[in-house]
Design a protein around this motif. Sequence first.
Motif, PDB file in Angstrom:
ATOM      1  N   ILE A  84       0.842  -1.209   0.000  1.00  0.00           N
ATOM      2  CA  ILE A  84       0.000   0.000   0.000  1.00  0.00           C
ATOM      3  C   ILE A  84       0.868   1.246   0.000  1.00  0.00           C
ATOM      4  O   ILE A  84       0.689   2.150  -0.826  1.00  0.00           O
ATOM      5  CB  ILE A  84      -0.954   0.009   1.210  1.00  0.00           C
ATOM      6  CG1 ILE A  84      -2.003  -1.091   1.066  1.00  0.00           C
ATOM      7  CG2 ILE A  84      -1.632   1.381   1.357  1.00  0.00           C
ATOM      8  CD1 ILE A  84      -2.821  -1.324   2.323  1.00  0.00           C
ATOM      9  N   PHE A  85       1.827   1.312   0.914  1.00  0.00           N
ATOM     10  CA  PHE A  85       2.677   2.503   1.011  1.00  0.00           C
ATOM     11  C   PHE A  85       3.586   2.650  -0.213  1.00  0.00           C
ATOM     12  O   PHE A  85       3.818   3.761  -0.684  1.00  0.00           O
ATOM     13  CB  PHE A  85       3.504   2.460   2.292  1.00  0.00           C
ATOM     14  CG  PHE A  85       2.704   2.673   3.558  1.00  0.00           C
ATOM     15  CD1 PHE A  85       1.369   3.038   3.524  1.00  0.00           C
ATOM     16  CD2 PHE A  85       3.287   2.494   4.791  1.00  0.00           C
ATOM     17  CE1 PHE A  85       0.648   3.234   4.686  1.00  0.00           C
ATOM     18  CE2 PHE A  85       2.576   2.696   5.963  1.00  0.00           C
ATOM     19  CZ  PHE A  85       1.251   3.067   5.908  1.00  0.00           C
ATOM     20  N   SER A  86       4.084   1.542  -0.724  1.00  0.00           N
ATOM     21  CA  SER A  86       4.943   1.605  -1.915  1.00  0.00           C
ATOM     22  C   SER A  86       4.166   2.102  -3.130  1.00  0.00           C
ATOM     23  O   SER A  86       4.679   2.882  -3.938  1.00  0.00           O
ATOM     24  CB  SER A  86       5.545   0.233  -2.208  1.00  0.00           C
ATOM     25  OG  SER A  86       6.411  -0.148  -1.181  1.00  0.00           O
ATOM     26  N   ARG A  87       2.923   1.667  -3.273  1.00  0.00           N
ATOM     27  CA  ARG A  87       2.092   2.127  -4.388  1.00  0.00           C
ATOM     28  C   ARG A  87       1.782   3.620  -4.239  1.00  0.00           C
ATOM     29  O   ARG A  87       1.752   4.356  -5.225  1.00  0.00           O
ATOM     30  CB  ARG A  87       0.795   1.323  -4.480  1.00  0.00           C
ATOM     31  CG  ARG A  87       0.988  -0.151  -4.783  1.00  0.00           C
ATOM     32  CD  ARG A  87       1.717  -0.420  -6.060  1.00  0.00           C
ATOM     33  NE  ARG A  87       0.911  -0.006  -7.195  1.00  0.00           N
ATOM     34  CZ  ARG A  87       1.284  -0.051  -8.457  1.00  0.00           C
ATOM     35  NH1 ARG A  87       2.474  -0.503  -8.761  1.00  0.00           N
ATOM     36  NH2 ARG A  87       0.499   0.344  -9.418  1.00  0.00           N
ATOM     37  N   MET A  88       1.559   4.065  -3.011  1.00  0.00           N
ATOM     38  CA  MET A  88       1.345   5.493  -2.787  1.00  0.00           C
ATOM     39  C   MET A  88       2.587   6.273  -3.207  1.00  0.00           C
ATOM     40  O   MET A  88       2.480   7.319  -3.854  1.00  0.00           O
ATOM     41  CB  MET A  88       1.004   5.762  -1.311  1.00  0.00           C
ATOM     42  CG  MET A  88      -0.363   5.279  -0.915  1.00  0.00           C
ATOM     43  SD  MET A  88      -0.672   5.443   0.866  1.00  0.00           S
ATOM     44  CE  MET A  88      -0.891   7.205   1.004  1.00  0.00           C
ATOM     45  N   HIS A  89       3.748   5.767  -2.840  1.00  0.00           N
ATOM     46  CA  HIS A  89       5.015   6.415  -3.203  1.00  0.00           C
ATOM     47  C   HIS A  89       5.167   6.476  -4.717  1.00  0.00           C
ATOM     48  O   HIS A  89       5.491   7.525  -5.285  1.00  0.00           O
ATOM     49  CB  HIS A  89       6.175   5.655  -2.567  1.00  0.00           C
ATOM     50  CG  HIS A  89       7.513   6.216  -2.874  1.00  0.00           C
ATOM     51  ND1 HIS A  89       8.282   5.770  -3.923  1.00  0.00           N
ATOM     52  CD2 HIS A  89       8.232   7.208  -2.282  1.00  0.00           C
ATOM     53  CE1 HIS A  89       9.411   6.444  -3.960  1.00  0.00           C
ATOM     54  NE2 HIS A  89       9.405   7.323  -2.978  1.00  0.00           N
ATOM     55  N   LEU A  90       4.914   5.364  -5.374  1.00  0.00           N
ATOM     56  CA  LEU A  90       5.041   5.300  -6.828  1.00  0.00           C
ATOM     57  C   LEU A  90       4.107   6.301  -7.514  1.00  0.00           C
ATOM     58  O   LEU A  90       4.517   7.040  -8.411  1.00  0.00           O
ATOM     59  CB  LEU A  90       4.740   3.885  -7.320  1.00  0.00           C
ATOM     60  CG  LEU A  90       4.752   3.696  -8.830  1.00  0.00           C
ATOM     61  CD1 LEU A  90       6.170   3.798  -9.362  1.00  0.00           C
ATOM     62  CD2 LEU A  90       4.139   2.352  -9.175  1.00  0.00           C
ATOM     63  N   ARG A  91       2.860   6.338  -7.087  1.00  0.00           N
ATOM     64  CA  ARG A  91       1.888   7.251  -7.697  1.00  0.00           C
ATOM     65  C   ARG A  91       2.241   8.711  -7.409  1.00  0.00           C
ATOM     66  O   ARG A  91       2.056   9.581  -8.257  1.00  0.00           O
ATOM     67  CB  ARG A  91       0.469   6.956  -7.213  1.00  0.00           C
ATOM     68  CG  ARG A  91      -0.038   5.619  -7.653  1.00  0.00           C
ATOM     69  CD  ARG A  91      -0.109   5.538  -9.156  1.00  0.00           C
ATOM     70  NE  ARG A  91      -0.572   4.220  -9.539  1.00  0.00           N
ATOM     71  CZ  ARG A  91      -0.191   3.575 -10.610  1.00  0.00           C
ATOM     72  NH1 ARG A  91       0.672   4.122 -11.434  1.00  0.00           N
ATOM     73  NH2 ARG A  91      -0.632   2.382 -10.870  1.00  0.00           N
TER      74      ARG A  91
END
Length: 104
Positions: A37-44
Amino acid sequence: MTTLCEDVFSLANLEIQTLQENLSKQSDLFLLAINVIFSRMHLRQVQYRDTFLHDFDSCCAASNDFIHMSEQMEEVTSRLLETSELSEESATAIREITAELIVL
């Protein structure tokens, strides 16, 4: 300020709540899911942040949104660490992921 922060974190909070209700709060799978979840937020964030910077007003709104999102991220992380039963190593991993998001 726009509704971006509320939109992003209403979804993130729902995902975290679902994980907390359905997975052991000390399992590796729980940590992995939070990391995703946090990694996807970072990527976006990295992928789309420049789309909010068109003129002075949009830059100011984006700045306010990003500050608000940093504050929300700190609150989510604190709440997550308080309510989970993660090892110190896992808690450190969550803090590191959060730090990466906040410094954007």
